[in-house]
Motif scaffolding. Structure first.
Motif, mmCIF file in Angstrom:
data_model
loop_
_atom_site.group_PDB
_atom_site.id
_atom_site.type_symbol
_atom_site.label_atom_id
_atom_site.label_comp_id
_atom_site.label_asym_id
_atom_site.label_seq_id
_atom_site.Cartn_x
_atom_site.Cartn_y
_atom_site.Cartn_z
ATOM 1 N N ASP A 1 0.842 -1.211 0.000
ATOM 2 C CA ASP A 1 0.000 0.000 0.000
ATOM 3 C C ASP A 1 0.869 1.251 0.000
ATOM 4 O O ASP A 1 0.608 2.206 -0.720
ATOM 5 C CB ASP A 1 -0.887 0.049 1.262
ATOM 6 N N LEU A 2 1.895 1.203 0.825
ATOM 7 C CA LEU A 2 2.774 2.365 0.956
ATOM 8 C C LEU A 2 3.523 2.622 -0.353
ATOM 9 O O LEU A 2 3.605 3.760 -0.825
ATOM 10 C CB LEU A 2 3.752 2.146 2.117
ATOM 11 N N VAL A 3 4.025 1.551 -0.949
ATOM 12 C CA VAL A 3 4.770 1.695 -2.203
ATOM 13 C C VAL A 3 3.854 2.240 -3.299
ATOM 14 O O VAL A 3 4.248 3.119 -4.062
ATOM 15 C CB VAL A 3 5.409 0.344 -2.615
ATOM 16 N N ASN A 4 2.595 1.774 -3.340
ATOM 17 C CA ASN A 4 1.645 2.293 -4.325
ATOM 18 C C ASN A 4 1.381 3.784 -4.109
ATOM 19 O O ASN A 4 1.292 4.551 -5.068
ATOM 20 C CB ASN A 4 0.321 1.526 -4.269
ATOM 21 N N THR A 5 1.230 4.164 -2.851
ATOM 22 C CA THR A 5 1.013 5.586 -2.556
ATOM 23 C C THR A 5 2.209 6.410 -3.016
ATOM 24 O O THR A 5 2.043 7.474 -3.634
ATOM 25 C CB THR A 5 0.797 5.789 -1.038
ATOM 26 N N ILE A 6 3.407 5.920 -2.733
ATOM 27 C CA ILE A 6 4.615 6.655 -3.134
ATOM 28 C C ILE A 6 4.654 6.784 -4.662
ATOM 29 O O ILE A 6 4.974 7.846 -5.198
ATOM 30 C CB ILE A 6 5.877 5.960 -2.581
ATOM 31 N N LYS A 7 4.249 5.740 -5.373
ATOM 32 C CA LYS A 7 4.211 5.799 -6.844
ATOM 33 C C LYS A 7 3.233 6.863 -7.323
ATOM 34 O O LYS A 7 3.501 7.604 -8.258
ATOM 35 C CB LYS A 7 3.795 4.435 -7.424
ATOM 36 N N LYS A 8 2.061 6.909 -6.664
ATOM 37 C CA LYS A 8 1.054 7.906 -7.056
ATOM 38 C C LYS A 8 1.560 9.323 -6.805
ATOM 39 O O LYS A 8 1.343 10.220 -7.618
ATOM 40 C CB LYS A 8 -0.240 7.686 -6.268
ATOM 41 N N VAL A 9 2.195 9.505 -5.658
ATOM 42 C CA VAL A 9 2.730 10.840 -5.348
ATOM 43 C C VAL A 9 3.798 11.200 -6.378
ATOM 44 O O VAL A 9 3.854 12.325 -6.877
ATOM 45 C CB VAL A 9 3.317 10.893 -3.918
ATOM 46 N N HIS A 10 4.623 10.227 -6.724
ATOM 47 C CA HIS A 10 5.671 10.445 -7.722
ATOM 48 C C HIS A 10 5.056 10.880 -9.054
ATOM 49 O O HIS A 10 5.511 11.821 -9.697
ATOM 50 C CB HIS A 10 6.488 9.158 -7.879
ATOM 51 N N ALA A 11 3.986 10.197 -9.443
ATOM 52 C CA ALA A 11 3.365 10.486 -10.744
ATOM 53 C C ALA A 11 2.619 11.826 -10.745
ATOM 54 O O ALA A 11 2.627 12.538 -11.745
ATOM 55 C CB ALA A 11 2.396 9.359 -11.112
ATOM 56 N N ASN A 12 1.991 12.171 -9.637
ATOM 57 C CA ASN A 12 1.089 13.324 -9.644
ATOM 58 C C ASN A 12 1.636 14.599 -9.021
ATOM 59 O O ASN A 12 1.198 15.690 -9.360
ATOM 60 C CB ASN A 12 -0.212 12.960 -8.911
ATOM 61 N N PHE A 13 2.556 14.453 -8.070
ATOM 62 C CA PHE A 13 2.969 15.648 -7.311
ATOM 63 C C PHE A 13 4.474 15.896 -7.279
ATOM 64 O O PHE A 13 4.901 17.027 -7.204
ATOM 65 C CB PHE A 13 2.497 15.545 -5.850
ATOM 66 N N ASN A 14 5.263 14.841 -7.209
ATOM 67 C CA ASN A 14 6.684 15.048 -6.887
ATOM 68 C C ASN A 14 7.544 13.997 -7.599
ATOM 69 O O ASN A 14 7.752 12.894 -7.088
ATOM 70 C CB ASN A 14 6.861 14.949 -5.358
ATOM 71 N N THR A 15 8.043 14.375 -8.768
ATOM 72 C CA THR A 15 8.815 13.407 -9.572
ATOM 73 C C THR A 15 10.209 13.155 -8.986
ATOM 74 O O THR A 15 10.928 12.283 -9.459
ATOM 75 C CB THR A 15 8.971 13.888 -11.031
ATOM 76 N N ASN A 16 10.591 13.934 -7.969
ATOM 77 C CA ASN A 16 11.888 13.683 -7.307
ATOM 78 C C ASN A 16 11.814 12.504 -6.349
ATOM 79 O O ASN A 16 12.834 11.937 -5.977
ATOM 80 C CB ASN A 16 12.294 14.895 -6.445
ATOM 81 N N LEU A 17 10.592 12.189 -5.903
ATOM 82 C CA LEU A 17 10.445 11.268 -4.779
ATOM 83 C C LEU A 17 10.898 9.857 -5.127
ATOM 84 O O LEU A 17 10.489 9.294 -6.134
ATOM 85 C CB LEU A 17 8.975 11.239 -4.340
#
Ligand code: ADP
Ligand code: MG
Length: 261
Positions: free
Chosen positions: A160-176
């Motif tokens: 779940d956490l890894v999926n959330t991090i992927k979503k944040v990466h795609a939508n908000f923060n490509t550095n993450l």
């Protein structure tokens, strides 16, 4: 430039705060200018750094809602040797209040930009949820450090956490990116812990930090003295492991900068 890391795991009681406080103190001991941001309304990282959450005039809450700057709310932790942007129950209201703001997920990021040259490292302690507060942490950060206990459901929660991090990466923060997974409260006598640890290495390879933090009562005692464990009892097994972790983290970042992975 400050390197900003968020210490995240949506489960409670997995060692996020202990990791944030001790990693901050370990980095400070290594001569790094470090800021700890407490993003949890429980204020445990604040208290564990020797700062009384009940007597804050300004806190991370005031920063998030735009009432003050980071430098006006940050305090020095004399016990830890780092600065703290503290939190208390006020922060619980931020979740609702932020709904009215534009670009509410980047409030922390924007605020931290003003102190970028003051620190080498910023470590953000998150609440046990994937809330707007945690999202602010993810949007502000270059990387995520995931502390985890090697238990039966740990891997499930991790996806779940890894999926959330992927979503944040795609939508908000490509550095993450995920900097690494840290095995904490580890008890090598428990067969299951060893099995889960092996599975973790199988799945995530060298994303798993080499350092393992053992279960150690001194780490649990330290917060009641308002000190990070690595200061309270530097020679305990747990403290030694966190000091080692500080060194490994710095090494890993050098590697990341050189290779991009
Ligand atoms: P979280 O921030 O994820 O909720 P905490 O860091 O507050 O987790 O840890 C939960 C509890 O476990 C606390 O009481 C803490 O003192 C204790 N704890 C954390 N790490 C260790 C450890 N390595 N050994 C023993 N106790 C630990
Ligand atoms: Mg915590």
């Amino acid at each position: 430039m400050a390197l900003i890391f968020v210490i995240a795991n949506q489960k409670g009681g997995v060692g996020k705060t202990t990791t944030t406080v001790n990693a901050a103190a370990a980095l400070a001991k290594l001569g790094k200018r470090t800021l700890l941001v407490d993003l949890d309304p429980q204020g445990n990282a604040t208290m564990g750094s020797g700062i009384d959450k009940r007597s804050l005039r300004r806190s991370v809450y005031h920063v998030l809602i735009g009432m003050c700057e980071v430098r006006d709310a940050a305090q020095h932790s004399h016990a830890g040797g780092y600065d703290v942007l503290p939190a208390n129950r006020d922060l619980a209201g931020a979740e609702v209040e932020l709904v009215g703001f534009d670009e509410r997920e980047t409030r922390l990021k924007d605020a931290l930009a003003a102190v970028d040259d003051r620190y080498d490292f910023v470590l953000i302690d998150c609440p046990p949820s994937l809330s707007m507060l945690t999202l602010n942490g993810f949007c502000a950060a270059h990387g995520v450090i995931i502390p985890m206990q090697c238990e039966y459901f740990a891997l499930e929660g991790l996806s779940d956490l890894v999926n959330t991090i992927k979503k944040v990466h795609a939508n908000f923060n490509t550095n993450l990116k995920i900097i690494g997974l840290l095995r904490v409260m580890f008890d090598p006598r428990v067969t299951l812990a060893q099995q889960v640890s092996q599975q973790l290495q199988g799945h995530f390879g060298d994303k798993v930090f080499k350092t393992v933090i053992p279960r150690n009562v001194r780490l649990a005692e330290a917060p009641s003295y308002g000190q990070p464990g690595v200061v309270f009892d530097p020679v305990s097994k747990g403290s030694k492991a966190y000091l080692e972790f500080g060194t490994e983290l710095i090494e890993r970042l050098g590697h990341l900068a050189a290779t991009g992975r």
